[in-house]
Design an enzyme around this catalytic site. Structure first.
Site, PDB file in Angstrom:
ATOM      1  N   TYR A 176     -27.181 -37.867   0.539  1.00 19.71           N
ATOM      2  CA  TYR A 176     -27.077 -36.647   1.361  1.00 19.71           C
ATOM      3  C   TYR A 176     -25.659 -36.489   1.910  1.00 19.71           C
ATOM      4  CZ  TYR A 176     -28.524 -33.056   4.717  1.00 19.71           C
ATOM      5  OH  TYR A 176     -28.652 -31.878   5.427  1.00 19.71           O
ATOM      6  N   LYS A 180     -22.902 -33.559   0.939  1.00 22.00           N
ATOM      7  CA  LYS A 180     -22.394 -32.614   1.947  1.00 22.00           C
ATOM      8  C   LYS A 180     -20.875 -32.763   2.129  1.00 22.00           C
ATOM      9  CE  LYS A 180     -26.380 -30.648   2.938  1.00 22.00           C
ATOM     10  NZ  LYS A 180     -26.649 -29.239   2.632  1.00 22.00           N
TER      11      LYS A 180
END
Ligand SMILES: NC(=O)c1ccc[n+]([C@@H]2O[C@H](COP(=O)([O-])OP(=O)(O)OC[C@H]3O[C@@H](n4cnc5c(N)ncnc54)[C@H](O)[C@@H]3O)[C@@H](O)[C@H]2O)c1
Length: 280
Positions: A176, A180
């Site tokens: 994640y 990002k």
């Protein structure tokens, strides 16, 4: 009463916006209230074992979201779109232009934030699923939306929904956080390449918001850190100078501003919307 009159009539496409109470719904609602004609899209079904059906905005949920925005007086259509399928992205951009005559705003919101595991346990399939939707999907949508905006010749806006996890590391979030952080890189390059066409590209970096995804993260992190939910939420609140977790509307406000003429000289930014929790 719209805050940004220049948004009236603009056509906005938002990915991953079919789940009730999500950031996508809030942004769709706000842009529609500003007078935009909004196309919400979502995958509608699970792609496989890495994607539990409970984490997906289903077709039924998406049409309810669109119906509720229309009931509030907004212009909103719903279209199925898996951001990993290049042909679908191309077709949805074309269908948007056919329905509304242009595409002025793209919001890359689709994301997987529920595959959290220690690095030693994370599988390659899980890593690929997260990087795929969060980064590859944003690239594909950017490519085809930008192609249309360049063809129109009157600029445009691209807003990438990154995260606090685009600026800081969090345990169990290798895929994640990497996706990002990567989205911030994509934002900068898109801004540089498309600036000469009058297209801005910015990222929004929200801290925690208790959406469907956010509720899953509360459960996961409180257990993983050995805390009760109350302890976990209190500790989170204590870290935030403004004293509360984010709301979907906070991200929606930032999105509306970035899409408006007020932000015409802002591009390549990755803007924290975190009550002061994240400051770099
Ligand atoms: N909730 C938070 O705390 C938080 C904080 C920072 C950033 N974000 C980011 O905000 C965005 C929206 O998250 P949310 O919290 O509203 O959760 P959400 O689950 O409501 O939204 C994510 C959406 O992405 C969709 N999606 C997943 N795979 C897809 C694919 N292949 N094609 C199209 N759509 C797909 C899901 O169906 C879902 O509707 C995500 O990118 C997330 O990473 C969320």
């Amino acid at each position: 009463m719209p805050t940004y009159p220049d948004l009236h009539g603009k056509v906005a496409l938002i990915t991953g916006a079919g789940r009730a109470k999500g950031l996508g719904e809030a942004m769709a609602r706000r842009l529609a209230a500003e007078g935009c004609r909004v196309v919400i899209t979502d995958i509608g079904r699970s792609r496989g074992p890495e994607m539990p059906v409970t984490a997906v905005g289903t077709d039924e949920e998406m049409s309810k979201v669109a119906g509720s925005i229309r009931a509030d007086g907004g212009e909103c259509s719903a279209m199925a779109l898996d951001v990993l399928e290049e042909d679908q992205v191309r077709a949805v951009v074309a269908a948007t232009v056919e329905r509304y005559g242009s595409l002025d705003i793209l919001v890359n919101n689709a994301g997987i934030g529920y595959l959290m595991k220690p690095i030693l346990e994370m599988t390659l399939a899980e890593w690929d699923a997260v990087l795929g939707v969060n980064l590859r999907g944003a690239f594909i949508a950017t490519k085809y939306a930008a192609e249309q905006m360049v063809r129109q010749g009157r600029g445009g806006r691209i807003v990438n929904i990154a995260s606090q996890a685009a600026k800081s590391g969090f345990p169990f979030a290798s895929a994640y956080c990497s996706s990002k952080h990567g989205l911030v890189g994509l934002t900068r390059v898109t801004a540089i390449e498309l600036g000469r066409h009058g297209i801005t590209c910015n990222a929004i970096c929200p801290n925690h918001v208790t959406t469907g995804l956010g509720a899953w993260q509360n459960e996961y992190f409180s257990k993983a850190l050995g805390m009760t939910m109350e302890q976990y939420l209190a500790a989170m609140k204590g870290r935030i100078p403004l004293g509360r977790a984010g709301l979907p509307e906070d991200t929606a406000s930032a999105c509306a501003w970035l899409c408006s003429a007020q932000a015409q000289y802002v591009t390549g930014e990755s803007m924290n919307v975190s009550g002061g929790e994240e400051y770099h």
